[in-house]
Each structure stands twice: as structure tokens, then as C-alpha cells.
Enzyme design. Structure first.
Site: not given
Ligand code: HDD
Length: 697
Positions: A72, A146
Site C-alpha cells: 500500500h 479494502n
Molecule cells: Fe495490510 C498496510 C489492508 C492484510 C500487513 N494493509 C495496509 C493498508 C491497508 C491494508 C489498507 C494501508 C494502510 C495505509 O493507508 O497506511 N491488509 C489490509 C487488508 C488485509 C490486510 C484489508 C486483509 C484483510 N496486512 C495484511 C496482513 C498483514 C498486513 C495479513 C501482515 C501479516 N498491511 C500490513 C503492513 C502494512 C499494511 C505491512 C504496510 C504499511 C502499514 O501496514 O502501515 O503492516
């Protein structure tokens, strides 16, 4: 302007401050006398290290970047507010949802793509992030969702594999911002739980026309807890008041070239123009009894609960009404965390959610550089914050008083109450729902998660034929970019469990001689799930042209009345207008007045508009008929099933691209200033889909 230039020193421009507030300083507050030249030993001599001013400036510049989000990375954030219209205190003690009717809570919402880096194009085929931070009176609550209600995987331990597979391959560093490559399809075809999600991913949901025209979903099942401690299950939905809308794939490819910032520009412009996008917040609430009898496991993030089964109750409206002042400070530094919940809201044992709750805090530490990221204004709660956490990088809001621990006996009778510090509050503080937990320690997946195709099929049969055709085309496009034949075939082998004719269509599109074998199944899919109209975009369009954009292509001598009538009709419908001309200065219309253009024709192709009008005098139309960008403007608008307004004088241009003989009910003659209203009304249907080829059953 001449005033802005002071070239007294060898042609270098030394502008002067207009008043004291204008005086430039260093980061230490020292006034700067010259911002053009490094301190030197002689005018042509070497630069001196002594120059603390240059040194500070370059030092800061060298450290401007922070790591982009691991997923993202490309996103766009906007401020707004959430208004509670139908409070649910019987379900939750959270004030944001259960407080007074009309209660307003500030929000910050960031939309994003998943796979591409910070600089990737907006119209990549990708899932869109839809993350909302509520600054509630009881602390920050984030719904990190999402624009698709399901996810690729069921267990968070697979997230790094999924993301590695979709992101550029490690050896070559490409492809960027797309799933149309071997690694992605290799992974998902070996991961049957992804099948429901890839059906959504290959639908038009992943090429939204605007961030304003997408739904949002919290995806997981959460809990609402009321004042008596009673728990209900809940899924969160955001429904755009603007209606749903996507572009077609060929358009997406071209928009990425014409305007890679298409989505963020659209959001910025509409907020700037006062056309604030709004989403209703809906809740699907259900109890243990429903969860028990529901066909699938409510803890499985690859499943939806159809709205027809559990209706979405609208409880409030989010209005996004304020662009950021500083993109980095706000959009880039905002830190969403799924574990940010407030009393009255709680988690379930969804294994994807539980893993996320661990991951998000980690990532903020890496990206924002320390544990004090909650001190950054965009992340800081707007309610009182009191604790004994202290120190660390960039500490901004430092506690006062002597005690930095508790229990302590400071402040008791010594007249220094502030020394005492805060205490935990069993009455109002956050308490976790006392869900009973038993069972052996196992590294396993519940057998209730094993059906991967039934809802994929339900999604497919809920689409209109036009949408189904788009899905087949999307699979064919993506799999045609996959080099390994066995991966292509494996995907078709999965689709055979979804829908036989769909699998055949994709197989034919790939030019396979025979249908590949079905992949092995853990559980026979159900074929009895009914259609769910809520899953289709085209069944849920806006029915109005409000918030959309009309492109009017004009040239010298164009009928001024017609142009005015089109502009008026679009304005009356709440739509925006872009004027395109062979030259950005615009064109002199039939009334002798010049109308300025927003775009020169090669920078304003028809893909950037929802509908187009072409208004020219015959001689200019004849000239433009030989111009490639003008030809593309017309032929693309036609191919993308857009409504097209015209005056008969532009026929030479239409004929040059063989559109003349194919004119259908999607064309509107608006000559003599009649018909503009009818045209804009028809545009409310957004596309003239009868023109687009649809598979024949
Ligand atoms: Fe995630 C960012 C949505 C599963 C680990 N995720 C991130 C963002 C969104 C989502 C919208 C951006 C937030 C922003 O605008 O700063 N992610 C989802 C959705 C998931 C999902 C809807 C499943 C239903 N994500 C998911 C899993 C993991 C992560 C299973 C890790 C085990 N996601 C992350 C992250 C991020 C992230 C690495 C990257 C930047 C952040 O968190 O702030 O931790």
C-alpha cells in the site's frame, strides 16, 4: 514578473523578503543572508566546510526519505468527518457508534493500491486500500480495509509469500504494480483459498474510475460490545453515495500513460471544488446462532456474508471535505493499525486479523523511526492521552511530574497532585470480551475453512453479462502475460470448479487446445448459492452524472451556443467539465470569443472523461480528422462505450476513424443548442454498454 528578479550579482536571482515574516531562517532559526551560494574561498575557489548553512540544508535534504510502506505504498489521504445518523447503543458502548444521533467524529482516510511502489500509476489493476482513522473521544479507532470484502489468504502467516509473489521478482526487479506475471499466478494457483479473491480481482472492482466511486469493507468479522458486556458479531461496509463505477481495462492502460495521478488528482479536484465525496457506514450484525448455521466460517476472511442474508444497516455517513496541507506530514506519516480499537469494539479469532494486529505496530516502528509515532499530529489522538511511557526517538509530548511508574504514592497529601500520574480505570477502561478459549496448541487450518469455490461462483453469477465478459478478458490478459504454460493451465483447472462455461471462455481466450484437468478439491463446491445483486457494480450504478466529468473537444469556429448548452447541462447535473482544444490557449468560438482550454488534445485524451462532446466547425473538423490524437479521442470514446455528443460538422473526423457508419443510440446530435440536456441525462447511465461486445451464451 520583472519584480521577482534581482539579478544584480552575475545573473543570479536574489529575491528579497517583503516583511519580517518572510525572512528565511535555518532550522535553528538563524536568518539567512544568501540562499544562492555556498561559502567559498574566493569567487572561483573551493567550497568551505565551515558553511553551516549549506551543510544543514544538504544534510536535511539527504534525509528526506523514509521507507515507503511495504504494501500500500501508493496512497492518497484526505480529512473528513463521520456523522452518526442511526446510533446503535444497544450493540456497542463505543461513543462513535452508540452516542447521540448527529454526533460528529473527525476522520482521516487513506486510499491506496497494494502492489505498486510510491510512484506507480493509479490505474494499475489492483485491490484498493480503504483505511479510515476515527479520532474518537475514547481513542483512535482504525478500520484498515479494502475495496473488496474478501482477501487472498486465510492465515496471516502467508502474507509475506503473497506479497513477495505479487511484487517485482527478486532477481529482475520487475514487473511493477501488477499481478500479470508468473510469480503471482504461480502462488495463487497453488493456494486454492485465493480463488474467491482472484474472481474479484479480475472484475472491474480493481480498476475503479475514481476513489470516490468505490465501496470499502472492514473484511473481518469484528465484535461490538454493549454496556452490559454483550457481544454481537459485525462486519463493516462503506457505501459510496456517489454510486459505484469502474473504467474498462483498455482505458486503464491508457489513463496510466495520460495521467498516472488520475485518482489522486480526481480526489483533490473534487474536494477543492466543494464536491465532497460521501460514504455511508453500514454494519452487518449477527449473533453466535447465525454464525453457527451460516454456510461458511465467519472467521474466514475469504468469505462474505451476502447482504441478502444479513442486511447492511446504515448507521452513519463519512464526508471527506478537506485536502491535506502537507502530503508527507499527513498522508505519508499516517500510521493505521488494525489493533487500534476502542471500548465497545473487539476482535474475533479470525487468523488473518490476529496476525495483522501483530504486524501493523511493527511496520510503524520501521517506517516512522521510533515508538513515538503517536506524537506525530496525524496519528495523535484528539482525546487526552496519559500514561507512563517515556523517552525514545523524537519524543514530543513529554509527561510532567516526578512519577514515571505506578503504583506510586506521589501526590498524596504533598500538594503535588500532578506528580501522581494516571491510573487504570476498571469501570471505563478497555476490557477484552471474555470469549471462552480452549483446545490443544495446533499449527493447523480449521476444516470449516476448506471450501474455496462456492462463493467464487456466487460472485460470478451475480455479475451482469458485460461484467462477466470483462472478467474473462481480465483472466485472459493476465494469464497471457504468464510465461509458463503449466501455470496458465492450472488456473483454468481452478476455474472449472467455479463455472464450466467461464473456464471454457478463458481457455479459448488463451488458445488452449483442450480444457486442462480440474485441480484437486478438498471439498465439493456448492452450486446452490443464489445470486447476490449487491456484488455487481453495474447493478449499483449512480443513475446520475453527478460528480462525473464531461470532456468537450472544441476547435476554432465551434458553435458557441452548443458549447454553452453542454456546459450548462453538465453543471446543472453536478458534473465537471474539461475543455480540450488543439492548442491549450483554447479556441475562438462562433461568437468571436475565445474559450480557454484545460488540455491540449494530446494531453487530454477521451479516457480521462466519463463522456465526451465534439464541437467544431466543418473546416477545423476536416483538419483534425488527420490528427492522430484527435482520431484516438473519438475512436477510444467509441470503443470504451461512452456517450458521445456531436454536431454534424464533425462527421469528417468520425469518418476518418470509421465511427461515422457505426453511430448508435449512444450518440447525441446537440446542434443548435438542443439535446444537451437529454445527452447529460443519458450520461447518467455512464456507459452505452449495448455497444460493447458481450459473450453469447
Ligand atoms: Fe495490510 C498496510 C489492508 C492484510 C500487513 N494493509 C495496509 C493498508 C491497508 C491494508 C489498507 C494501508 C494502510 C495505509 O493507508 O497506511 N491488509 C489490509 C487488508 C488485509 C490486510 C484489508 C486483509 C484483510 N496486512 C495484511 C496482513 C498483514 C498486513 C495479513 C501482515 C501479516 N498491511 C500490513 C503492513 C502494512 C499494511 C505491512 C504496510 C504499511 C502499514 O501496514 O502501515 O503492516
Amino acid at each position: 514578473m520583472a519584480d521577482d528578479f534581482d539579478l544584480s550579482e552575475n545573473g543570479v536571482n536574489h529575491q528579497k523578503p517583503e516583511n519580517d515574516e518572510d525572512v528565511m531562517t535555518t532550522a535553528q532559526g538563524v536568518a539567512v543572508a544568501d540562499d544562492q551560494n555556498w561559502l567559498k574561498a574566493g569567487a572561483r575557489g573551493p567550497q568551505l566546510l565551515e558553511d553551516h548553512i549549506a551543510r544543514e540544508k544538504i544534510f536535511h535534504f539527504d534525509h528526506e526519505r523514509i521507507p515507503e510502506r511495504v504494501v500500500h505504498a501508493r496512497g492518497y489521504g484526505v480529512h473528513g468527518e463521520f456523522e452518526l445518523t442511526d446510533p446503535i447503543p444497544e450493540l456497542t458502548r463505543a461513543g462513535v457508534l452508540g452516542g447521540e444521533k448527529g454526533k460528529k467524529t473527525p476522520v482521516f482516510t487513506r486510499f491506496s493500491t497494494v502492489a505498486g511502489n510510491k510512484g506507480s500509476p493509479d490505474l494499475a489493476r489492483d485491490v484498493r486500500g480503504f483505511a479510515v482513522k476515527f479520532y474518537t473521544e475514547e481513542g483512535n479507532w482504525d478500520i484498515v480495509g479494502n475495496n473488496i470484502p474478501v482477501f487472498f489468504i486465510q492465515d496471516a502467516i502467508k502474507f509475506p509469500d503473497l506479497i513477495h509473489a505479487v511484487k517485482p521478482a527478486p532477481d529482475r526487479g520487475f514487473p511493477q504494480a501488477q499481478s500479470a506475471h508468473d510469480n503471482f499466478w504461480d502462488f495463487v494457483t497453488l493456494t486454492p483459498e485465493s480463488m474467491h479473491m482472484v474472481m474479484w480481482q479480475m472484475s472491474d472492482r480493481t480498476i475503479p474510475r475514481s476513489l470516490r466511486f468505490m465501496e470499502g469493507f472492514g473484511i473481518h468479522t469484528f465484535r461490538l460490545i454493549n454496556a452490559d458486556g454483550k457481544s454481537s458479531f459485525v462486519k463493516f461496509h462503506w457505501k459510496p453515495k456517489q454510486g459505484l463505477q469502474s473504467v474498462v481495462w483498455n482505458e486503464a492502460l491508457k489513463i496510466n500513460g495520460a495521467d498516472p495521478d488520475f485518482h489522486r488528482r480526481d480526489m483533490w479536484n473534487s474536494i477543492d471544488a466543494g464536491d465532497y465525496p460521501q460514504w455511508d457506514l453500514g454494519v452487518q450484525v449477527f449473533d453466535e446462532e447465525f454464525a453457527e448455521k451460516f454456510e461458511f466460517d465467519v472467521l474466514d476472511s475469504t468469505k462474505i456474508i451476502p447482504e441478502e442474508q444479513v442486511p447492511v444497516r446504515i448507521i452513519g455517513t463519512m464526508t471527506l471535505n478537506n485536502n491535506v496541507d502537507n502530503f508527507f506530514a499527513e498522508t505519508e506519516q499516517v500510521a493505521f493499525c488494525t489493533q487500534n480499537i476502542v471500548p465497545g469494539i473487539d476482535f474475533t479469532d479470525d487468523p488473518l486479523l490476529q496476525g495483522r494486529n501483530f504486524s501493523y505496530l511493527d511496520t510503524q516502528l520501521k517506517r516512522l523511526g521510533g515508538p513515538n509515532f503517536t506524537h506525530i499530529p496525524i496519528n495523535a489522538p484528539r482525546c487526552p492521552v496519559r500514561h507512563f511511557q517515556q523517552d525514545g526517538h523524537m519524543a514530543m509530548t513529554n509527561p510532567k511530574g516526578r512519577a514515571n511508574y505506578e503504583p506510586n504514592s506521589w501526590g498524596t497529601g504533598d500538594g503535588k497532585e500532578e506528580d501522581r500520574g494516571p491510573r487504570a480505570c476498571p469501570m471505563n477502561g478497555f476490557t477484552s470480551y471474555e470469549a471462552p478459549v480452549t483446545g490443544p496448541k495446533l499449527r493447523t487450518r480449521s476444516e470449516t475453512f476448506a471450501d474455496h469455490y462456492s462463493q467464487a461462483r456466487q460472485f460470478y453469477i451475480s455479475q451482469t453479462p458485460t461484467e462477466q465478459t470483462h472478467m474473462a478478458n481480465a483472466f485472459v490478459f493476465e494469464l497471457s502475460k504468464v510465461e509458463r504454460m503449466d501455470i496458465r493451465k492450472r488456473m483454468v483447472g481452478h476455474l472449472r470448479h467455479v463455472d464450466a462455461s467461464f473456464a471454457q471462455e478463458v481457455s479459448d481466450g488463451l488458445g488452449l487446445d483442450e480444457l486442462p484437468p480440474k485441480v484437486p478439491l478438498a471439498r465439493e463446491p456448492r452450486t446452490d448459492l443464489p445470486e447476490s445483486p449487491a456484488l455487481s457494480i453495474l447493478k449499483n450504478g449512480p443513475g446520475s452524472f453527478k460528480g462525473r466529468k464531461l470532456g468537450i473537444y472544441i476547435a476554432e469556429g465551434a458553435d458557441a451556443k452548443v458549447v454553452q448548452a453542454l456546459q450548462d447541462a453538465a453543471k446543472d447535473a453536478g458534473a465537471m467539465v474539461g475543455i480540450i482544444a488543439p492548442n491549450v490557449a483554447g479556441a475562438k468560438l462562433s461568437d468571436g470569443k475565445k474559450l480557454e482550454a484545460n488540455e491540449k488534445i494530446d494531453g487530454g485524451p477521451s479516457v480521462m472523461f466519463d463522456a465526451v462532446a465534439i464541437v467544431m466547425a466543418k473546416d477545423t473538423a476536416t483538419t483534425m480528422a488527420k490528427d492522430k490524437p484527435s482520431q484516438d479521442f473519438v475512436s477510444d470514446a467509441f470503443a470504451h462505450a461512452k456517450f458521445i455528443a456531436y454536431v454534424p460538422e464533425v462527421m469528417p473526423l468520425f469518418e476518418a476513424v470509421s465511427v461515422g457508419e457505426k453511430m448508435d443510440d449512444g450518440f447525441f446530435d446537440v446542434s443548435g443548442d438542443t439535446g444537451a440536456k437529454d445527452f447529460i441525462e443519458a450520461c447518467g447511465k455512464l456507459r452505452f454498454w449495448d455497444r460493447a461486445p458481450v459473450k453469447q451464451d
